[in-house]
Design a protein around this motif. Structure first.
Motif, PDB file in Angstrom:
ATOM      1  N   SER A 210       0.847  -1.191   0.000  1.00 50.21           N
ATOM      2  CA  SER A 210       0.000   0.000   0.000  1.00 50.21           C
ATOM      3  C   SER A 210       0.884   1.243   0.000  1.00 50.21           C
ATOM      4  N   ALA A 211       0.254   2.383  -0.275  1.00 49.46           N
ATOM      5  CA  ALA A 211       1.015   3.641  -0.299  1.00 49.46           C
ATOM      6  C   ALA A 211       1.659   3.890   1.057  1.00 49.46           C
ATOM      7  N   ASP A 212       0.919   3.592   2.147  1.00 46.49           N
ATOM      8  CA  ASP A 212       1.462   3.771   3.495  1.00 46.49           C
ATOM      9  C   ASP A 212       2.746   2.969   3.680  1.00 46.49           C
ATOM     10  N   GLU A 213       2.693   1.751   3.176  1.00 50.45           N
ATOM     11  CA  GLU A 213       3.801   0.847   3.454  1.00 50.45           C
ATOM     12  C   GLU A 213       5.081   1.214   2.712  1.00 50.45           C
ATOM     13  N   ILE A 214       4.957   2.008   1.661  1.00 43.26           N
ATOM     14  CA  ILE A 214       6.190   2.328   0.932  1.00 43.26           C
ATOM     15  C   ILE A 214       6.713   3.733   1.273  1.00 43.26           C
ATOM     16  N   LYS A 215       6.066   4.387   2.245  1.00 45.09           N
ATOM     17  CA  LYS A 215       6.531   5.719   2.640  1.00 45.09           C
ATOM     18  C   LYS A 215       7.972   5.700   3.144  1.00 45.09           C
ATOM     19  N   TYR A 216       8.352   4.596   3.787  1.00 43.40           N
ATOM     20  CA  TYR A 216       9.690   4.562   4.398  1.00 43.40           C
ATOM     21  C   TYR A 216      10.798   4.709   3.358  1.00 43.40           C
ATOM     22  N   ARG A 217      10.490   4.477   2.103  1.00 52.73           N
ATOM     23  CA  ARG A 217      11.570   4.524   1.101  1.00 52.73           C
ATOM     24  C   ARG A 217      12.120   5.936   0.920  1.00 52.73           C
ATOM     25  N   SER A 218      11.303   6.944   1.210  1.00 50.78           N
ATOM     26  CA  SER A 218      11.803   8.313   1.085  1.00 50.78           C
ATOM     27  C   SER A 218      12.363   8.826   2.404  1.00 50.78           C
ATOM     28  N   PHE A 219      12.328   7.968   3.414  1.00 51.03           N
ATOM     29  CA  PHE A 219      12.753   8.361   4.762  1.00 51.03           C
ATOM     30  C   PHE A 219      14.222   8.792   4.751  1.00 51.03           C
ATOM     31  N   ALA A 220      14.483   9.951   5.335  1.00 49.62           N
ATOM     32  CA  ALA A 220      15.851  10.441   5.520  1.00 49.62           C
ATOM     33  C   ALA A 220      16.570  10.701   4.199  1.00 49.62           C
TER      34      ALA A 220
ATOM     35  N   GLN B 276      23.924   3.226   1.388  1.00 49.17           N
ATOM     36  CA  GLN B 276      22.996   4.175   2.026  1.00 49.17           C
ATOM     37  C   GLN B 276      21.799   3.460   2.662  1.00 49.17           C
ATOM     38  N   ASP B 277      22.066   2.351   3.335  1.00 49.02           N
ATOM     39  CA  ASP B 277      20.986   1.569   3.928  1.00 49.02           C
ATOM     40  C   ASP B 277      20.353   2.292   5.108  1.00 49.02           C
ATOM     41  N   LEU B 278      19.099   1.930   5.390  1.00 52.04           N
ATOM     42  CA  LEU B 278      18.421   2.371   6.603  1.00 52.04           C
ATOM     43  C   LEU B 278      18.662   1.327   7.688  1.00 52.04           C
ATOM     44  N   ARG B 279      19.169   1.767   8.814  1.00 50.20           N
ATOM     45  CA  ARG B 279      19.561   0.845   9.886  1.00 50.20           C
ATOM     46  C   ARG B 279      19.087   1.401  11.231  1.00 50.20           C
ATOM     47  N   ASP B 280      19.097   0.538  12.262  1.00 54.53           N
ATOM     48  CA  ASP B 280      18.908   1.074  13.613  1.00 54.53           C
ATOM     49  C   ASP B 280      20.102   0.788  14.512  1.00 54.53           C
ATOM     50  N   THR B 281      21.051   0.034  14.012  1.00 60.30           N
ATOM     51  CA  THR B 281      22.247  -0.313  14.781  1.00 60.30           C
ATOM     52  C   THR B 281      23.403  -0.423  13.796  1.00 60.30           C
TER      53      THR B 281
ATOM     54  N   MET C 141      19.573  11.427  10.519  1.00 56.50           N
ATOM     55  CA  MET C 141      18.492  11.197  11.471  1.00 56.50           C
ATOM     56  C   MET C 141      17.281  11.999  11.001  1.00 56.50           C
ATOM     57  N   ASP C 142      16.174  11.324  10.816  1.00 57.77           N
ATOM     58  CA  ASP C 142      14.959  11.969  10.317  1.00 57.77           C
ATOM     59  C   ASP C 142      13.921  11.966  11.441  1.00 57.77           C
ATOM     60  N   PHE C 143      13.705  13.143  12.030  1.00 56.17           N
ATOM     61  CA  PHE C 143      12.750  13.257  13.144  1.00 56.17           C
ATOM     62  C   PHE C 143      11.415  13.820  12.662  1.00 56.17           C
ATOM     63  N   SER C 144      11.071  13.571  11.401  1.00 51.99           N
ATOM     64  CA  SER C 144       9.876  14.207  10.857  1.00 51.99           C
ATOM     65  C   SER C 144       8.582  13.527  11.306  1.00 51.99           C
TER      66      SER C 144
ATOM     67  N   HIS D 122      16.931   4.478  19.649  1.00 56.59           N
ATOM     68  CA  HIS D 122      15.567   3.982  19.755  1.00 56.59           C
ATOM     69  C   HIS D 122      14.642   4.784  18.823  1.00 56.59           C
ATOM     70  N   GLN D 123      13.476   4.224  18.558  1.00 60.65           N
ATOM     71  CA  GLN D 123      12.333   4.885  17.885  1.00 60.65           C
ATOM     72  C   GLN D 123      12.494   5.125  16.393  1.00 60.65           C
ATOM     73  N   ILE D 124      13.681   5.495  15.922  1.00 58.30           N
ATOM     74  CA  ILE D 124      13.811   5.801  14.496  1.00 58.30           C
ATOM     75  C   ILE D 124      14.919   4.964  13.864  1.00 58.30           C
ATOM     76  N   HIS D 125      14.890   4.890  12.547  1.00 56.48           N
ATOM     77  CA  HIS D 125      16.029   4.378  11.794  1.00 56.48           C
ATOM     78  C   HIS D 125      16.839   5.563  11.269  1.00 56.48           C
ATOM     79  N   PHE D 126      18.038   5.311  10.853  1.00 58.60           N
ATOM     80  CA  PHE D 126      18.868   6.343  10.242  1.00 58.60           C
ATOM     81  C   PHE D 126      19.375   5.828   8.909  1.00 58.60           C
ATOM     82  N   ARG D 127      19.731   6.764   8.050  1.00 61.88           N
ATOM     83  CA  ARG D 127      20.325   6.387   6.770  1.00 61.88           C
ATOM     84  C   ARG D 127      21.844   6.510   6.892  1.00 61.88           C
TER      85      ARG D 127
END
Ligand SMILES: [Cu+2]
Length: 517
Positions: free
Chosen positions: A363-373, A460-465, A484-487, A443-448
């Motif tokens: 769904s559109a919601d599910e692919i939002k993360y691709r533009s993250f950061a 340029q992967d999205l990771r949390d660790t 870090m994307d705090f949006s 915590h809470q977010i991923h980073f690029r």
């Protein structure tokens, strides 16, 4: 630093496990040398997953405590089931602290002074709470707050109601206790499990219809007062002499493996070897986030707390094969991360397991993360890991410091060392000035991952660790630059960033960030 530092820092921590009578709360673990089963799995229905876990512990004949999450499945008590949820679901998890013979008098921390969440009181070796690692959920009471939440032995229990965002990427996350000062105790050999957000086949159709395997790698220190010796277990099965866990595959079959590094400190350099040679793996996702493009590699480095999801092709019948981790150099003061056979792979015509669903459109919601950061940063920060030998808080201090601020260890009642606002996009350069590799987690977010050692990261992967290698005593420090994307207002609040070597975290290599709405 090696496990001995905990003992050097406080002999009480080392003898606590020996002061109590034996308890046998935890389910039996699988015998060595047997076929590895996936963890028992429970799934959400009609938008919610309702479950109750009881934290228990057993004390082995060496006197060491293994913690466990017990779940009453039909006809049996199982340990740390895999929780399966969909984007938009609610995870209603009731946690009962079932430790009846813990010793809360030997070691405790001052009660958190923030808003009481749960039972309150002092944090002790028997207090608990739960962190949902990697989940982009609110850092608030009853969701993913670990600063103020305490669940004490003997209380009625604590109700989590974690609202999974509709934008949560499909993939593998995990849950574990996170009481400051005692996290390593409870994760050691036991209290941790997988959390899977459904839908990977929508984002990465390469996995559609494949046999799915869930592997949680845990670490158990064998002798808590002597550094070094440990075993790695695969879905709670430990190796014994040359009897390794056994993974069943059909000859030539492609399987989708979802692997969590739930160890205390081990940097896992994973390979699948056939006749002694590492074979190509198709990497699908890291830290719960599907890769924008799959890539082929024969070695996957997973830092402590990281996850890797990849496709493995089984060998032809008759060839010897194994799932291994190589030795990994963590530096002059680091832990000894030795090579280990995690499992042998046997080909059989009867292997079967659960299968991934067939592909469908996200769904559109599910692919939002691709533009993250992806947006440019408006704020730059520099942080660094460091260690100091000698001092007032024991022989070694472990620090993570915002450049320009004073080095200090984490205090549960400290003020946030970074304050920002919802909507901020920040680039954090994190250096490692210590003679030991550390693992940065927020915590809470991923980073690029933008840069490694000042050069653009190829993927340029999205990771949390992420690992930051040790300083060798000369030349520039190793570093990463992370966007870090705090949006997302969902994750506003006060939360933590720290090293995910759990001893370091427990000893204060951690601080708070405030993201104001
Ligand atoms: Cu560390």
């Amino acid at each position: 630093m090696r496990g001995i530092s905990r003992c050097l820092l406080g002999i009480v921590l080392c003898v606590v496990p020996f002061l109590k009578p034996l308890a046998q709360d935890c389910p039996d673990r699988p015998a060595s040398g047997t076929v590895v089963a996936d963890p028992f799995s429970i799934s959400s229905r009609n938008g919610s997953l309702d479950a109750q876990f009881t934290l228990g512990h057993s004390v082995d004949t060496a006197g060491y405590t293994h913690y466990c999450y017990k779940y009453q499945a039909p006809g049996q008590v199982v340990e740390a089931p895999t929780l399966r949820v969909g984007p938009g679901d609610v995870l209603n998890l009731n946690i009962v602290n079932g430790i009846t013979d813990g010793d809360s008098t030997k070691m405790n921390m001052a009660p958190p002074q923030g808003p009481k969440c749960g039972d309150g009181g002092a944090a002790t070796v028997s207090s608990t709470n739960v962190h949902f690692h990697g989940m982009n959920v609110p850092p608030v009471c009853h969701q993913d707050d670990v600063i103020n939440t305490l669940i004490q032995p003997g209380s009625a229990g604590f109700q989590y109601g974690v609202h999974i965002p509709s934008t949560q990427p499909p993939g593998m996350y995990w849950y574990h206790p996170h009481v400051h000062g005692f996290t390593e105790f409870q994760v050691n050999g036991g209290a941790a499990g997988a959390l899977i957000v459904n839908g990977m086949e929508k984002s990465r159709p390469e996995v559609a219809g494949l046999t799915e395997r869930v592997f949680v790698i845990r670490q158990q220190y064998l002798v808590p007062w002597i550094p070094g010796p440990y075993i790695l277990t695969l879905n709670y099965q430990s190796p014994f002499l040359a009897q390794f866990p056994v993974i069943d595959m059909k000859p030539g079959e492609k399987q989708f493996w979802r692997v969590a590094n739930a160890t205390l400190q081990d940097f896992l350099e994973l390979q699948v070897q056939v006749s002694g040679t590492a074979v190509p793996l198709t990497l699908i996702a890291l830290d719960g986030y599907p890769l924008s493009q799959t890539r082929s590699t024969n070695t996957i480095l997973v830092p402590p707390a990281g996850r890797a999801e990849f496709i493995v092709q089984a060998p032809a019948a008759g060839l010897s094969a194994a799932f291994v981790t190589n030795s990994y150099d963590t530096g002059p003061t680091g832990n000894l991360d030795v090579a280990n056979t995690l499992a042998t792979i046997q080909t059989t015509t009867t292997a079967n397991s659960t299968r991934m669903p067939e592909a469908s459109q996200p769904s559109a919601d599910e692919i939002k993360y691709r533009s993250f950061a992806l947006q440019p940063a408006t704020t730059q920060r520099k942080l660094y890991f460091s260690e100091e030998f000698g001092g007032t808080n024991g022989p070694i201090q472990f620090y993570i410091t915002v450049d320009g601020q004073k080095q200090k260890v984490f205090e549960p009642n400290e003020q946030p060392v970074i304050s920002t606002k919802v909507g901020a996009i920040e680039d954090w350069t994190i250096e490692n000035r210590a003679l030991e590799t550390h693992a940065f987690h927020i915590h809470q977010i991923h980073f690029r991952v933008l840069e490694v050692d000042g050069k653009p990261a190829p993927n340029q992967d999205l990771r949390d660790t992420i690992e930051i290698p040790f300083w060798d005593g000369k030349g520039p420090y190793h570093s990463v630059k992370l966007r870090m994307d705090f949006s997302d207002p969902t994750t506003a609040g006060t939360f933590l960033f720290h090293c995910h070597i759990l001893l370091h975290e427990d000893l204060g290599m951690m601080h708070k960030i405030l993201v104001s709405p």
